[in-house]
Design an enzyme around this catalytic site. Structure first.
Site, PDB file in Angstrom:
ATOM      1  N   GLU A  26     101.831  90.630  36.410  1.00 30.67           N
ATOM      2  CA  GLU A  26     100.801  91.266  37.107  1.00 30.67           C
ATOM      3  C   GLU A  26     100.342  90.113  38.454  1.00 30.67           C
ATOM      4  O   GLU A  26     100.704  89.101  38.407  1.00 30.67           O
ATOM      5  CB  GLU A  26      99.673  91.514  36.400  1.00 30.67           C
ATOM      6  CG  GLU A  26      99.167  90.385  35.691  1.00 30.67           C
ATOM      7  CD  GLU A  26      97.498  90.267  34.974  1.00 30.67           C
ATOM      8  OE1 GLU A  26      96.847  90.540  35.915  1.00 30.67           O
ATOM      9  OE2 GLU A  26      97.420  90.243  33.982  1.00 30.67           O
ATOM     10  N   LYS A  87      90.760  93.428  43.762  1.00 33.49           N
ATOM     11  CA  LYS A  87      91.371  93.574  42.392  1.00 33.49           C
ATOM     12  C   LYS A  87      91.571  94.955  42.214  1.00 33.49           C
ATOM     13  O   LYS A  87      90.368  95.761  42.144  1.00 33.49           O
ATOM     14  CB  LYS A  87      90.326  92.871  41.590  1.00 33.49           C
ATOM     15  CG  LYS A  87      90.494  93.053  40.072  1.00 33.49           C
ATOM     16  CD  LYS A  87      89.592  92.492  39.097  1.00 33.49           C
ATOM     17  CE  LYS A  87      89.649  92.896  37.710  1.00 33.49           C
ATOM     18  NZ  LYS A  87      88.484  92.525  37.021  1.00 33.49           N
ATOM     19  N   VAL A 107      96.208  94.729  34.540  1.00 33.83           N
ATOM     20  CA  VAL A 107      97.173  95.065  33.514  1.00 33.83           C
ATOM     21  C   VAL A 107      97.477  96.604  33.608  1.00 33.83           C
ATOM     22  O   VAL A 107      98.512  97.133  33.608  1.00 33.83           O
ATOM     23  CB  VAL A 107      96.631  94.776  32.045  1.00 33.83           C
ATOM     24  CG1 VAL A 107      97.477  95.132  31.006  1.00 33.83           C
ATOM     25  CG2 VAL A 107      96.743  93.095  31.907  1.00 33.83           C
ATOM     26  N   ASP A 139      81.045  98.687  29.736  1.00 35.85           N
ATOM     27  CA  ASP A 139      81.938  97.879  30.269  1.00 35.85           C
ATOM     28  C   ASP A 139      83.229  97.670  29.434  1.00 35.85           C
ATOM     29  O   ASP A 139      83.343  96.817  28.328  1.00 35.85           O
ATOM     30  CB  ASP A 139      81.419  96.623  30.757  1.00 35.85           C
ATOM     31  CG  ASP A 139      82.399  95.912  31.746  1.00 35.85           C
ATOM     32  OD1 ASP A 139      83.682  96.558  31.792  1.00 35.85           O
ATOM     33  OD2 ASP A 139      82.169  94.874  32.310  1.00 35.85           O
ATOM     34  N   SER A 141      87.483  97.811  29.835  1.00 30.86           N
ATOM     35  CA  SER A 141      88.352  97.875  30.665  1.00 30.86           C
ATOM     36  C   SER A 141      89.480  98.843  30.762  1.00 30.86           C
ATOM     37  O   SER A 141      89.629  99.623  29.925  1.00 30.86           O
ATOM     38  CB  SER A 141      89.362  96.421  30.478  1.00 30.86           C
ATOM     39  OG  SER A 141      90.224  96.534  31.340  1.00 30.86           O
ATOM     40  N   ALA A 142      89.727  99.540  31.992  1.00 31.93           N
ATOM     41  CA  ALA A 142      90.649 100.570  32.120  1.00 31.93           C
ATOM     42  C   ALA A 142      92.106 100.014  31.518  1.00 31.93           C
ATOM     43  O   ALA A 142      92.969 100.962  31.244  1.00 31.93           O
ATOM     44  CB  ALA A 142      90.872 101.005  33.537  1.00 31.93           C
ATOM     45  N   ASP A 143      92.110  98.773  31.065  1.00 24.85           N
ATOM     46  CA  ASP A 143      93.665  98.366  30.619  1.00 24.85           C
ATOM     47  C   ASP A 143      93.638  99.239  29.085  1.00 24.85           C
ATOM     48  O   ASP A 143      94.912  99.438  28.783  1.00 24.85           O
ATOM     49  CB  ASP A 143      93.455  96.676  30.185  1.00 24.85           C
ATOM     50  CG  ASP A 143      93.610  96.120  31.569  1.00 24.85           C
ATOM     51  OD1 ASP A 143      93.602  96.483  32.393  1.00 24.85           O
ATOM     52  OD2 ASP A 143      93.186  94.888  31.415  1.00 24.85           O
ATOM     53  N   LYS A 160      90.650  87.007  25.659  1.00 24.52           N
ATOM     54  CA  LYS A 160      89.586  85.966  25.649  1.00 24.52           C
ATOM     55  C   LYS A 160      88.184  86.339  24.602  1.00 24.52           C
ATOM     56  O   LYS A 160      87.894  87.529  24.739  1.00 24.52           O
ATOM     57  CB  LYS A 160      89.168  85.666  26.870  1.00 24.52           C
ATOM     58  CG  LYS A 160      90.129  84.971  27.664  1.00 24.52           C
ATOM     59  CD  LYS A 160      89.459  84.227  28.682  1.00 24.52           C
ATOM     60  CE  LYS A 160      90.623  83.474  29.581  1.00 24.52           C
ATOM     61  NZ  LYS A 160      91.131  84.425  30.334  1.00 24.52           N
TER      62      LYS A 160
HETATM   63  N1  PSU Z   1      91.979  88.276  31.189  1.00 27.29           N
HETATM   64  C1  PSU Z   1      92.280  87.093  31.612  1.00 27.29           C
HETATM   65  N2  PSU Z   1      93.052  87.001  32.636  1.00 27.29           N
HETATM   66  C2  PSU Z   1      93.061  87.684  33.660  1.00 27.29           C
HETATM   67  C3  PSU Z   1      92.477  88.851  33.345  1.00 27.29           C
HETATM   68  C4  PSU Z   1      92.158  89.337  32.173  1.00 27.29           C
HETATM   69  O1  PSU Z   1      92.275  86.088  30.620  1.00 27.29           O
HETATM   70  O2  PSU Z   1      93.443  87.520  34.794  1.00 27.29           O
HETATM   71  C5  PSU Z   1      92.641  90.174  34.558  1.00 27.29           C
HETATM   72  C6  PSU Z   1      93.789  91.033  34.171  1.00 27.29           C
HETATM   73  O3  PSU Z   1      94.575  91.454  35.368  1.00 27.29           O
HETATM   74  C7  PSU Z   1      93.016  92.220  33.566  1.00 27.29           C
HETATM   75  C8  PSU Z   1      91.885  92.358  34.121  1.00 27.29           C
HETATM   76  O4  PSU Z   1      93.850  93.202  33.484  1.00 27.29           O
HETATM   77  O5  PSU Z   1      91.531  90.905  34.561  1.00 27.29           O
HETATM   78  C9  PSU Z   1      90.823  93.088  33.388  1.00 27.29           C
HETATM   79  O6  PSU Z   1      89.755  93.228  34.344  1.00 27.29           O
HETATM   80  P1  PSU Z   1      88.701  94.435  33.844  1.00 27.29           P
HETATM   81  O7  PSU Z   1      87.971  94.094  32.911  1.00 27.29           O
HETATM   82  O8  PSU Z   1      87.708  94.410  35.131  1.00 27.29           O
HETATM   83  O9  PSU Z   1      89.483  95.846  33.752  1.00 27.29           O
HETATM   84 MN    MN Z   2      85.081  96.083  33.295  1.00 29.79          MN
END
Ligand code: PSU
Ligand code: MN
Length: 304
Positions: A26, A87, A107, A139, A141-143, A160
């Site tokens: 990524e 992003k 991701v 909140d 993540s879309a992941d 994390k």
């Molecule tokens: N967690 C990490 N390092 C990162 C990310 C998450 O420890 O760089 C990044 C990844 O690209 C992950 C994204 O897909 O943050 C998730 O962001 P969000 O929660 O906004 O979906």
């Molecule tokens: Mn988010």
């Protein structure tokens, strides 16, 4: 048409056509997860690790209205300098394609583009998940949705503890996403080898991961899998110390009113500052370790 938007490097296209192993990477980890120039050095070295394991590395981004699979050195540098690089999660993709804005893929989007391309294995650091306090902020993540629907295996060092790890694992169970520990029953917490939570299954080795992927997709089940690969012992950080740092960073984010897509980049940068750079070194090493593991899975999968 898809082909008007997809730009695959020849090296990767020929590997895919020949059924050879390819590992996706990524770009959000580069543009919004690590400082310059350490991210550039990381981005180059992680590709070399994958090549040395016998797979082709495909760093993914959105540039000039194209889904880019595999970057040249100038493109990699552009992502790492991250000037005017957004992003891009799933919802952002059409906007970036139509406007030509430069975007770093999360991701979720890296999985999406991998699947479109035919790449089955993807190495990252940590995935997104259910944030602490999600019961009020919503909140998530879309992941996690992407893992439910998109057939790509993601190798990560767990999540994390900026996230609610327990809720993240519950969500993945609901969505039917296998969570497999590489040679461990402990679900790792990124900088630390243990989170206090267990995985569904401990994998014996990379070959076993490949066989599970094949079984899942052979029977027509859609969706991804998580291979949780703990950080190597020598780079792991003390979990009490890290939890303190993370709690402080989370409190600062709350105080500053940081929300939405900028929360993860804010926390990552703050954690690097608060640990005096020590967390960055660990982050880099765990991502190298994941790239190695993902390459071995991709090699094993290509032989099945
Ligand atoms: N967690 C990490 N390092 C990162 C990310 C998450 O420890 O760089 C990044 C990844 O690209 C992950 C994204 O897909 O943050 C998730 O962001 P969000 O929660 O906004 O979906
Ligand atoms: Mn988010």
């Amino acid at each position: 048409m898809l082909k008007d938007y997809l730009s695959i490097r020849p090296e990767i296209q020929s590997a895919l056509s020949a059924g050879k192993p390819v590992v996706a990477l990524e770009s959000t980890i580069l543009s919004h997860g690590m400082p310059y120039p350490q991210n550039l050095d990381f981005g180059r070295r992680v590709e070399k690790i994958i090549r040395d394991e016998g797979a082709a590395p495909a760093t993914i981004a959105i540039l000039d209205g194209k889904l880019k699979v595999g970057l040249n050195d100038a493109e990699l540098e552009r992502m790492c300098r991250a000037e005017d690089v957004g992003k891009v999660s799933r919802r952002d993709v059409p906007v970036y394609l139509a406007t030509g804005k430069a975007g770093a893929t999360t991701v979720a989007t890296t999985m999406l583009i991998s699947e479109l391309t035919g790449i089955r294995v993807f190495a990252t650091g940590g995935i997104g998940g259910v944030h602490r306090g999600a019961e009020t902020t919503m909140d998530i993540s879309a992941d996690l949705q992407e893992l439910a629907h998109t057939s790509v295996t993601v190798v990560s060092a767990g999540v994390k503890s900026i996230l609610d790890i327990g809720l993240t694992l519950e969500y993945l169970e609901t969505m039917g996403v296998p969570v497999l520990g590489m040679r461990t029953k402990d679900f790792p917490a990124f900088y630390c080898r243990e989170s206090g939570f267990k995985v569904d299954y401990a994998l014996r080795d990379e070959e076993e991961a490949a066989r599970i992927m094949k079984a899942k997709w052979d029977v027509g089940m859609k969706g991804g899998m998580i291979v949780a690969n703990p950080i190597p012992e020598e780079y792991a950080m003390d979990s009490k110390y890290m939890n303190g740092i993370i709690a402080q960073a989370v409190a600062e984010a709350k105080e500053k009113g940081i929300r939405g897509k900028m929360i993860t980049p804010f926390l990552l940068a703050r954690i690097v500052e608060l640990t005096g750079g020590e967390s960055l070194a660990s982050n880099i090493q765990l991502a190298f370790n994941n790239a190695r593991c993902a390459s071995r899975i991709a090699v094993a999968y290509s032989r099945l």
